[in-house]
Design a protein around this motif. Structure first.
Motif, PDB file in Angstrom:
ATOM      1  N   THR A  36       0.835  -1.198   0.000  1.00 43.10           N
ATOM      2  CA  THR A  36       0.000   0.000   0.000  1.00 43.10           C
ATOM      3  C   THR A  36       0.869   1.247   0.000  1.00 43.10           C
ATOM      4  O   THR A  36       1.956   1.266   0.571  1.00 43.10           O
ATOM      5  CB  THR A  36      -0.909   0.027   1.238  1.00 43.10           C
ATOM      6  OG1 THR A  36      -0.110  -0.155   2.414  1.00 43.10           O
ATOM      7  CG2 THR A  36      -1.953  -1.058   1.169  1.00 43.10           C
ATOM      8  N   PRO A  37       0.406   2.320  -0.655  1.00 45.24           N
ATOM      9  CA  PRO A  37       1.201   3.553  -0.703  1.00 45.24           C
ATOM     10  C   PRO A  37       1.293   4.215   0.667  1.00 45.24           C
ATOM     11  O   PRO A  37       0.412   4.054   1.514  1.00 45.24           O
ATOM     12  CB  PRO A  37       0.428   4.429  -1.693  1.00 45.24           C
ATOM     13  CG  PRO A  37      -0.970   3.899  -1.667  1.00 45.24           C
ATOM     14  CD  PRO A  37      -0.844   2.430  -1.413  1.00 45.24           C
ATOM     15  N   GLY A  38       2.361   4.960   0.876  1.00 42.36           N
ATOM     16  CA  GLY A  38       2.548   5.654   2.145  1.00 42.36           C
ATOM     17  C   GLY A  38       3.702   5.094   2.938  1.00 42.36           C
ATOM     18  O   GLY A  38       3.964   3.880   2.903  1.00 42.36           O
ATOM     19  N   ASP A  39       4.400   5.965   3.619  1.00 45.11           N
ATOM     20  CA  ASP A  39       5.559   5.583   4.427  1.00 45.11           C
ATOM     21  C   ASP A  39       5.199   5.726   5.897  1.00 45.11           C
ATOM     22  O   ASP A  39       4.772   6.803   6.330  1.00 45.11           O
ATOM     23  CB  ASP A  39       6.745   6.487   4.089  1.00 45.11           C
ATOM     24  CG  ASP A  39       8.036   6.023   4.742  1.00 45.11           C
ATOM     25  OD1 ASP A  39       7.975   5.116   5.596  1.00 45.11           O
ATOM     26  OD2 ASP A  39       9.097   6.563   4.404  1.00 45.11           O
ATOM     27  N   PRO A  40       5.346   4.665   6.695  1.00 45.05           N
ATOM     28  CA  PRO A  40       5.013   4.792   8.121  1.00 45.05           C
ATOM     29  C   PRO A  40       5.882   5.814   8.839  1.00 45.05           C
ATOM     30  O   PRO A  40       5.454   6.411   9.823  1.00 45.05           O
ATOM     31  CB  PRO A  40       5.251   3.369   8.661  1.00 45.05           C
ATOM     32  CG  PRO A  40       6.146   2.717   7.671  1.00 45.05           C
ATOM     33  CD  PRO A  40       5.805   3.314   6.352  1.00 45.05           C
ATOM     34  N   ILE A  41       7.089   6.026   8.361  1.00 46.01           N
ATOM     35  CA  ILE A  41       7.967   7.001   8.994  1.00 46.01           C
ATOM     36  C   ILE A  41       7.408   8.406   8.815  1.00 46.01           C
ATOM     37  O   ILE A  41       7.379   9.205   9.760  1.00 46.01           O
ATOM     38  CB  ILE A  41       9.388   6.903   8.405  1.00 46.01           C
ATOM     39  CG1 ILE A  41       9.899   5.460   8.483  1.00 46.01           C
ATOM     40  CG2 ILE A  41      10.331   7.853   9.131  1.00 46.01           C
ATOM     41  CD1 ILE A  41       9.918   4.884   9.869  1.00 46.01           C
ATOM     42  N   ASP A  42       6.953   8.720   7.602  1.00 44.85           N
ATOM     43  CA  ASP A  42       6.346  10.031   7.357  1.00 44.85           C
ATOM     44  C   ASP A  42       5.079  10.210   8.174  1.00 44.85           C
ATOM     45  O   ASP A  42       4.768  11.320   8.627  1.00 44.85           O
ATOM     46  CB  ASP A  42       6.021  10.191   5.862  1.00 44.85           C
ATOM     47  CG  ASP A  42       7.279  10.333   5.015  1.00 44.85           C
ATOM     48  OD1 ASP A  42       8.331  10.694   5.587  1.00 44.85           O
ATOM     49  OD2 ASP A  42       7.197  10.069   3.800  1.00 44.85           O
ATOM     50  N   ALA A  43       4.324   9.120   8.362  1.00 48.06           N
ATOM     51  CA  ALA A  43       3.084   9.211   9.133  1.00 48.06           C
ATOM     52  C   ALA A  43       3.353   9.527  10.600  1.00 48.06           C
ATOM     53  O   ALA A  43       2.527  10.157  11.267  1.00 48.06           O
ATOM     54  CB  ALA A  43       2.299   7.904   9.021  1.00 48.06           C
ATOM     55  N   ASN A  47       6.753  14.358   6.947  1.00 53.19           N
ATOM     56  CA  ASN A  47       7.622  14.270   5.772  1.00 53.19           C
ATOM     57  C   ASN A  47       8.645  15.393   5.700  1.00 53.19           C
ATOM     58  O   ASN A  47       9.482  15.425   4.795  1.00 53.19           O
ATOM     59  CB  ASN A  47       6.777  14.254   4.488  1.00 53.19           C
ATOM     60  CG  ASN A  47       5.802  15.426   4.431  1.00 53.19           C
ATOM     61  OD1 ASN A  47       5.890  16.353   5.237  1.00 53.19           O
ATOM     62  ND2 ASN A  47       4.878  15.375   3.485  1.00 53.19           N
ATOM     63  N   ARG A  48       8.591  16.343   6.636  1.00 52.85           N
ATOM     64  CA  ARG A  48       9.563  17.438   6.634  1.00 52.85           C
ATOM     65  C   ARG A  48      10.755  17.165   7.546  1.00 52.85           C
ATOM     66  O   ARG A  48      11.657  17.988   7.645  1.00 52.85           O
ATOM     67  CB  ARG A  48       8.887  18.740   7.071  1.00 52.85           C
ATOM     68  CG  ARG A  48       7.807  19.226   6.104  1.00 52.85           C
ATOM     69  CD  ARG A  48       7.276  20.575   6.525  1.00 52.85           C
ATOM     70  NE  ARG A  48       6.266  21.050   5.585  1.00 52.85           N
ATOM     71  CZ  ARG A  48       5.635  22.228   5.698  1.00 52.85           C
ATOM     72  NH1 ARG A  48       5.921  23.028   6.717  1.00 52.85           N
ATOM     73  NH2 ARG A  48       4.733  22.573   4.802  1.00 52.85           N
ATOM     74  N   ALA A  49      10.767  16.045   8.217  1.00 53.39           N
ATOM     75  CA  ALA A  49      11.885  15.709   9.097  1.00 53.39           C
ATOM     76  C   ALA A  49      13.140  15.453   8.263  1.00 53.39           C
ATOM     77  O   ALA A  49      13.064  15.029   7.099  1.00 53.39           O
ATOM     78  CB  ALA A  49      11.546  14.479   9.921  1.00 53.39           C
ATOM     79  N   PRO A  50      14.317  15.727   8.813  1.00 49.91           N
ATOM     80  CA  PRO A  50      15.567  15.477   8.079  1.00 49.91           C
ATOM     81  C   PRO A  50      15.698  14.003   7.686  1.00 49.91           C
ATOM     82  O   PRO A  50      15.224  13.103   8.387  1.00 49.91           O
ATOM     83  CB  PRO A  50      16.650  15.885   9.082  1.00 49.91           C
ATOM     84  CG  PRO A  50      15.966  16.797  10.040  1.00 49.91           C
ATOM     85  CD  PRO A  50      14.554  16.327  10.130  1.00 49.91           C
ATOM     86  N   ASP A  51      16.362  13.785   6.584  1.00 49.71           N
ATOM     87  CA  ASP A  51      16.540  12.418   6.098  1.00 49.71           C
ATOM     88  C   ASP A  51      17.317  11.557   7.084  1.00 49.71           C
ATOM     89  O   ASP A  51      17.061  10.351   7.204  1.00 49.71           O
ATOM     90  CB  ASP A  51      17.271  12.440   4.747  1.00 49.71           C
ATOM     91  CG  ASP A  51      16.415  13.034   3.636  1.00 49.71           C
ATOM     92  OD1 ASP A  51      15.183  13.042   3.800  1.00 49.71           O
ATOM     93  OD2 ASP A  51      16.982  13.480   2.617  1.00 49.71           O
ATOM     94  N   SER A  52      18.277  12.172   7.788  1.00 49.53           N
ATOM     95  CA  SER A  52      19.060  11.407   8.762  1.00 49.53           C
ATOM     96  C   SER A  52      18.176  10.892   9.897  1.00 49.53           C
ATOM     97  O   SER A  52      18.342   9.756  10.372  1.00 49.53           O
ATOM     98  CB  SER A  52      20.182  12.273   9.326  1.00 49.53           C
ATOM     99  OG  SER A  52      19.652  13.442   9.947  1.00 49.53           O
ATOM    100  N   VAL A  53      17.212  11.721  10.331  1.00 46.79           N
ATOM    101  CA  VAL A  53      16.290  11.306  11.392  1.00 46.79           C
ATOM    102  C   VAL A  53      15.375  10.183  10.887  1.00 46.79           C
ATOM    103  O   VAL A  53      15.129   9.192  11.591  1.00 46.79           O
ATOM    104  CB  VAL A  53      15.460  12.510  11.879  1.00 46.79           C
ATOM    105  CG1 VAL A  53      14.415  12.063  12.895  1.00 46.79           C
ATOM    106  CG2 VAL A  53      16.358  13.579  12.479  1.00 46.79           C
TER     107      VAL A  53
END
Length: 341
Positions: A36-43, A47-53
């Motif tokens: 299913t589409p969507g990233d649990p991390i972004d949820a 989605n504005r969090a730094p990529d390292s985080v």
């Protein structure tokens, strides 16, 4: 093959198939969540969090591993009865989430089943015992309409009528937020209020249960009405029923003592599976009535892409359905010897 050996073979076969059914459920849920589409991390962190985080969080959850390794790790946890920890619920163990929300689902499921059996079996008997009359036609229409109506639509219509317009029932919830809810060992408000001797809490709980239970129960009753009507009409035409009539036995006694017992055998199967699916969560009913049950929590977890919570709840629901299915098959084999062969 003797009857006892045949029954033992049948039971053993069903028990051996149970792990296969559970593995199928677990695998399908795991793959569908990842598809299913969507990233649990972004949820969770946005989605504005730094990529390292994001990457650190993904590594902590094990989502950075290849899919086959995630699957094998998940199966290993399940074999240890470890359902994992919720991503969105402050890292709580999924077992704790199930223990908190499942009693509410049990409560509405039991009450809905009582309504469904009472209404469905009653109308089915009335319809089958009066073939060709207005009762028969009305029973058939009732079964078709209730089976076809969407639960969420019927729930919203009843909310508009009985909660908004007439103000007879609350529009949602399990207990008034301004009052102290029943507390006890079971988590079932009806039971805990009786155990504590607080009748005011008992009737308040029953008041909040009425509308969602009636909605779900009446819609489910169409299934039982159709099964009872069809089987009872066939049974009433059987030779042993005609023989009972020839001996002068009253029609009411024939209906109750002779025909109804045999006509209700298929109802046992449907009743068990229906109740298992209810315990598995009437998601639309709980969401429509803001009922704080496990199905509603599953809906929230799906929205938030909370993989461990969704997987844990689905495995729990799947286990209930599989166990109920096996139990029903065994009961039917004991009742009807033909099922064993």
């Amino acid at each position: 093959m003797s009857r006892s050996r045949a029954l033992q073979y049948y039971v053993l076969t069903r028990l051996l198939l149970a792990p296969l059914m559970m593995w199928t459920i677990v695998t399908i849920v795991f793959l569908l969540l990842r598809a299913t589409p969507g990233d649990p991390i972004d949820a969770v962190i946005g989605n504005r969090a730094p990529d390292s985080v994001k990457e650190a969080f993904r590594e902590r959850l094990g989502l950075n591993k290849p899919l086959p390794l995630q699957y094998l790790s998940y199966l290993g946890d399940l074999l240890r009865l470890d359902l994992g920890s919720s991503i969105t619920d402050q890292g709580r163990d999924v077992w704790e989430v199930i223990q908190q929300y499942f009693p509410a689902t049990v409560e509405v499921a039991v009450c809905s089943m009582i309504v469904a059996l009472t209404v469905g079996v009653g109308i089915g008997i009335l319809s089958a015992s009066r073939p060709g009359t207005a009762f028969d036609v009305g029973g058939r229409l009732f079964g078709i309409i209730t089976y076809a109506l969407p639960v969420f639509w019927a729930g919203m219509v009843l909310q508009l009528i009985f909660s908004v317009q007439l103000r007879w029932f609350p529009i949602g919830g399990r207990f008034p937020p301004s009052e102290v809810a029943p507390v006890g060992p079971t988590g079932l408000y009806l039971v805990d209020s009786l155990l504590s001797g607080n009748l005011a809490q008992f009737f308040t709980t029953l008041y909040y249960l009425t509308l969602p239970s009636l909605t779900l129960g009446i819609l489910l009753s169409g299934i039982f009405e159709r099964i009872v009507r069809v089987n009872l009409k066939q049974t009433l035409q059987a030779d042993y029923v005609e023989a009972a009539r020839a001996r002068g036995i009253q029609e009411g006694k024939i209906l109750i003592s002779h025909a109804l017992k045999n006509a209700l055998i298929p109802v046992i199967t449907i009743m068990g599976l229906t109740f298992a699916s209810l315990l598995g969560g009437a998601v639309l009913t709980e969401v429509t009535f803001s009922w704080p049950g496990l199905a509603n929590r599953l809906y929230e977890a799906i929205e938030l892409r909370d993989y461990p919570t969704v997987q844990g709840i689905m495995v729990f629901f799947g286990t209930i359905v599989v166990v109920a299915s096996i139990a029903i098959d065994i009961i039917n084999a004991l009742i009807d010897p033909r099922i064993r062969y």
